[in-house]
Design an enzyme around this catalytic site. Structure first.
Site, PDB file in Angstrom:
ATOM      1  CG  HIS A 199       4.345  81.736  52.909  1.00  0.00           C
ATOM      2  ND1 HIS A 199       2.981  81.707  52.828  1.00  0.00           N
ATOM      3  CD2 HIS A 199       4.709  83.037  52.819  1.00  0.00           C
ATOM      4  CE1 HIS A 199       2.537  82.945  52.696  1.00  0.00           C
ATOM      5  NE2 HIS A 199       3.562  83.780  52.684  1.00  0.00           N
ATOM      6  N   GLY A 230      -2.048  89.377  53.048  1.00  0.00           N
ATOM      7  CA  GLY A 230      -2.964  89.573  51.928  1.00  0.00           C
ATOM      8  C   GLY A 230      -4.304  90.156  52.331  1.00  0.00           C
ATOM      9  CE  LYS A 275       1.859  85.984  49.341  1.00  0.00           C
ATOM     10  NZ  LYS A 275       0.843  86.012  50.370  1.00  0.00           N
ATOM     11  CB  SER A 293      -0.889  94.009  54.785  1.00  0.00           C
ATOM     12  OG  SER A 293      -1.841  93.006  54.420  1.00  0.00           O
ATOM     13  N   GLY A 304       4.521  90.597  49.999  1.00  0.00           N
ATOM     14  CA  GLY A 304       3.766  89.850  48.994  1.00  0.00           C
ATOM     15  C   GLY A 304       3.211  90.775  47.931  1.00  0.00           C
ATOM     16  N   GLY A 305       1.964  91.203  48.104  1.00  0.00           N
ATOM     17  CA  GLY A 305       1.259  91.984  47.092  1.00  0.00           C
ATOM     18  C   GLY A 305       2.056  93.165  46.556  1.00  0.00           C
ATOM     19  CD  GLU A 346      -0.083  82.548  50.843  1.00  0.00           C
ATOM     20  OE1 GLU A 346       0.660  82.378  49.858  1.00  0.00           O
ATOM     21  OE2 GLU A 346      -0.430  83.682  51.240  1.00  0.00           O
ATOM     22  CD  GLU A 385       5.177  86.311  55.729  1.00  0.00           C
ATOM     23  OE1 GLU A 385       5.247  87.291  55.001  1.00  0.00           O
ATOM     24  OE2 GLU A 385       4.880  85.183  55.318  1.00  0.00           O
ATOM     25  CG  ASN A 418       6.052  85.237  48.726  1.00  0.00           C
ATOM     26  OD1 ASN A 418       6.156  84.576  47.689  1.00  0.00           O
ATOM     27  ND2 ASN A 418       5.307  84.845  49.744  1.00  0.00           N
TER      28      ASN A 418
HETATM   29  P1  PGA Z   1       1.287  90.286  51.681  1.00  0.00           P
HETATM   30  O1  PGA Z   1       1.989  88.842  51.717  1.00  0.00           O
HETATM   31  O2  PGA Z   1       2.389  91.312  51.724  1.00  0.00           O
HETATM   32  O3  PGA Z   1       0.517  90.308  50.386  1.00  0.00           O
HETATM   33  O4  PGA Z   1       0.422  90.366  52.882  1.00  0.00           O
HETATM   34  C1  PGA Z   1       3.121  88.593  52.522  1.00  0.00           C
HETATM   35  C2  PGA Z   1       3.530  87.146  52.409  1.00  0.00           C
HETATM   36  O5  PGA Z   1       2.644  86.269  52.352  1.00  0.00           O
HETATM   37  O6  PGA Z   1       4.736  86.832  52.373  1.00  0.00           O
END
Ligand code: PGA
Length: 249
Positions: free
Chosen positions: A94, A172, A11, A211, A232-233, A96, A166, A9
């Site tokens: 999600h 994040g 983002k 994470s 994500g990251g 966010e 999640e 992802n």
């Molecule tokens: P992250 O994000 O791996 O950076 O924690 C995961 C996500 O929001 O899908």
């Protein structure tokens, strides 16, 4: 047997150069045969990513979609447009989107239905906040988010989703749920799926997100009810993301 899915992802990150970097790495990297891989890229890169990964075993997805089919909704993107561009998956709900853009359970359901109507696979995201966890409400929150969508769908529709657990406090933050914490919630989700139909519980993939990185993916993916990751990251670094894909094989 559920095939693991590793979904990146991006983002609101990435570039055409990052699409190219993935495409080049995928020419020389052999992904494990028994792992599905997808990248959820920002809308403007969907077409380029679909073209770049055409010969690679990597599907393309979007990060949200409109709950409307078409019309005067300035700035929105429909499920039909995503399908037109070659997207196969779309994230829905999600955290966010829920917290920053006001998507409530009804809006999440409408987007899942819009995705299904266009032949896309919705990846429905579920997760509790830190306050929710500390108040002992993890299962109530997550199973409530699940019911808000699944109670309104028919059996054939339910079978077409992927779920992603999640925990909001792990997204994040560098703070990952322990494999045991994640497995406990995944098992609770699967038990609830069995209330709809035992075969549904057996078949649906439940990804873990929050994470996930190369260093912790192996132990998370080894849990019996964790069927992949939403990353994500670490999906912004080609090597890190491909290492996570390898550890799912
Ligand atoms: P992250 O994000 O791996 O950076 O924690 C995961 C996500 O929001 O899908």
């Amino acid at each position: 047997m559920r095939t693991p899915l590793i979904a990146g992802n991006w983002k609101m990150n990435g570039s055409l150069a990052l699409v190219d970097a993935f495409a080049q790495a995928l020419v020389t990297t052999r992904l494990p045969a028994r792992v599905e891989v997808a990248l959820m890229v920002p809308f403007p890169y969907l077409g380029a990513a679909a073209r770049a990964f055409r010969d690679a075993p990597v599907a393309v997805g979007a990060q949200t979609l409109s709950d409307q089919p078409a019309g005067a909704f300035t700035g929105e993107v429909s499920g039909a447009m995503l399908a037109d561009l070659g997207a196969r998956y779309v994230l829905v709900g999600h955290s966010e989107r829920r917290s920053l853009f006001g998507e409530d359970d009804a809006g999440v359901l409408a987007r899942v239905q819009a995705a299904l109507a266009n032949g896309l696979t919705p990846v429905l995201c579920l997760g509790e906040t830190l306050e929710g966890r500390e108040a002992g409400r993890t299962e109530a929150v997550v199973l409530g988010q699940l019911a808000a969508v699944f109670d309104a769908l028919g059996p054939d529709e339910r079978a077409r989703l992927v779920l992603a657990y999640e925990p909001v406090w792990a997204i994040g933050t560098g703070r990952t749920a322990t494999p045991e914490q994640a497995q406990a919630v995944h098992a609770a989700i699967r038990a609830r799926l069995a209330d709809y139909a035992p075969a549904l519980a057996e078949a649906l993939k439940i990804l873990y997100g929050g994470s996930m990185k190369a260093a912790n993916a192996g132990e998370l993916l080894a849990q019996p009810d964790i069927d992949g990751g939403l990353v994500g990251g670490a999906s912004l670094q080609v090597d890190d993301f491909l290492a996570i894909c390898q550890s799912a094989g």
